[in-house]
Design a protein around this motif. Sequence first.
Motif: not given
Lengths: 380, 380
Positions: A236-258
Amino acid sequence: MTERIQEFLRDRRNKGLDVEPCLVVDLEVVRDNYQSFAASLPDSRVFYAVKANPAPELLAMLASLGSCFDCASVAEIQMALAAGATPDRISFGNTIKKERDIARAFELGINLYAVDCAAEVEKVARAAPGAKVFCRILYDCVGAEWPLSRKFGCEPAMAVDVLDLAKRLGLEAYGISFHVGSQQRKLKSWDRALEMAAAVFRDCAERGINLSMVNMGGGFPTKYLKEVPAVVQYGRSIFRALRKHFGNQIPETIIEPGRGMVGNAGVIEAEVVLISKKSEADDVRWVYLDIGKFGGLAETMDEAIRYPIRSRHDGAEMRPCVLAGPTCDSADVLYEKMPYPLPVTLEIGDKLLIEGTGAYTSTYSAVAFNGFPPLKTYHI
Amino acid sequence: MTERIQEFLRDRRNKGLDVEPCLVVDLEVVRDNYQSFAASLPDSRVFYAVKANPAPELLAMLASLGSCFDCASVAEIQMALAAGATPDRISFGNTIKKERDIARAFELGINLYAVDCAAEVEKVARAAPGAKVFCRILYDCVGAEWPLSRKFGCEPAMAVDVLDLAKRLGLEAYGISFHVGSQQRKLKSWDRALEMAAAVFRDCAERGINLSMVNMGGGFPTKYLKEVPAVVQYGRSIFRALRKHFGNQIPETIIEPGRGMVGNAGVIEAEVVLISKKSEADDVRWVYLDIGKFGGLAETMDEAIRYPIRSRHDGAEMRPCVLAGPTCDSADVLYEKMPYPLPVTLEIGDKLLIEGTGAYTSTYSAVAFNGFPPLKTYHI
């Protein structure tokens, strides 16, 4: 600590096979973790950080679930391919690569490479012409239990030049990556990092470079002694931050959990080899195990990671102990500056269960230090 | 750096086998070192600390020269036996032993065991009845570059009780041991330790325990960047200290060189994988090698050991660099707090020679971290 692991260890003990420490990883927990990541960050592709635990059974299961793989070396790329991943689901995520290893990866079909400087871009352009690159950006890791050094990444301003060079050399300037620090418990950390990422996107756009992707790295914690937020909260936090900083042009995203993918799926069973004091007056006991810093618990370096430890005496009175490994190396001490509370009734020969040890243990273990074999592992 | 090593490396390069880092140890240097110890301390038995480098060729050569062996585990005991040492030339020098490992060692004929507390004495008494034990005493390691923690040994007063218990349980209370700290450059350190040892001998004698042996441990340095005293100087100092504190009743003595025996015999050849900066304004370069903390250079931990590093650019202008390993682990940095001067003309692909790496490298290396194989070693 799952029922399945308990049963496995019971069975191993009954067969008298418990003469050495071992790591047992419950693959069902890993499956649950994968599904949590996939559900909590539905628009991000999951690139499992193979270095956290490259067991073939584990990679095969993740491949079958649809995971992608972040690989640190050609050997890890080959392991991911052997596990059933197609090359388009693999990134060569190490910013430090020999040119011949890039060439080998390119032969194997890998098309996505991490860089953080001009020299690395030049290597990729020569050895993997036309490939996609993402530039790692330095980020300070406030709030992480295992903060990262400045080893990887460059300053944001330099990243723009690096990506510009990539484009000029015929590569696809694909995106950027950052890492908020391992075992990151501050949700806000991603917000700050994504703010920085968005700024790099804008700076690149001004130079005519249109980036497509943000690799948000790992950092998702596993539960050791302190509580950690659930994956869904990170999502949720990450999605909110993406919206906030990229507006409606959210890029493709990758996460790398280990760590976040396998840490809590594993338990190490160790044996108490010795309990002693240094003098009659000492009030701190020294407890020596048959596993230490060189046998798989390297992340106790600087006492950074404190694993939960359980025994048959749970519930008994606890007293602080210095905890050490079995080698003749005086640096092989796990917890000393901050002694670890263990039951007063603990005895030589008792088994301890060291929880949260699914990640960064098995492959860290020394090949033969002091003649001790590498950590035995079972993935069930 | 010997001619023989240079020639070996040249040949390896010519054959195109230099794709990975390697350690080359010149056994003739080890032979010289052994002979220096034997000549400088003619009345001490040399127990080579197998953990420093357990290569079979090296153990076989030392066995043929008459060396004894200090072993940390049953596996090391088996290696020493396989190399041709008889059981009477082997000590089980780890104070932390599983009782079943003591029993196994006893079956193999081993009769000399280290202890530092009552519980360990009880184990030895049960599993190796009648054996000789020596008690390790805590000693503070002022002057050592790699000072030891309090992991091994007990306070002198407790040592008397430990040896008394050994005697009561039918063991032979044979002596004591101490360790002045690894890479100890202060000759005086042995004087203070032997003063303490003599006091324990007297206290034991008052309790009717007649000790025979002082195990003076290791600590003999290898030359890294700073000059170190020659072995012959250590020999003289130690002899003087023995005379001073034991008079004309000098006990049997043992030394356990590890680093001092093989450190200077080995060279690691590594490759520069990447040279970069973190921003345009940075004046410190980052130099990344194909070997790091997890590939065999674990002793750079806390930047304790600074190895001499040479390259084809020797003589060129030098500038400080941060030196790091190849893994995706941000802790895999060798020298950062105190940057390492390297030639300004250094290039990606250059080979570096890391000297003084014969000890505590090969077996420390991780079994497969980041997919990288353990350090390749050659003993010539």
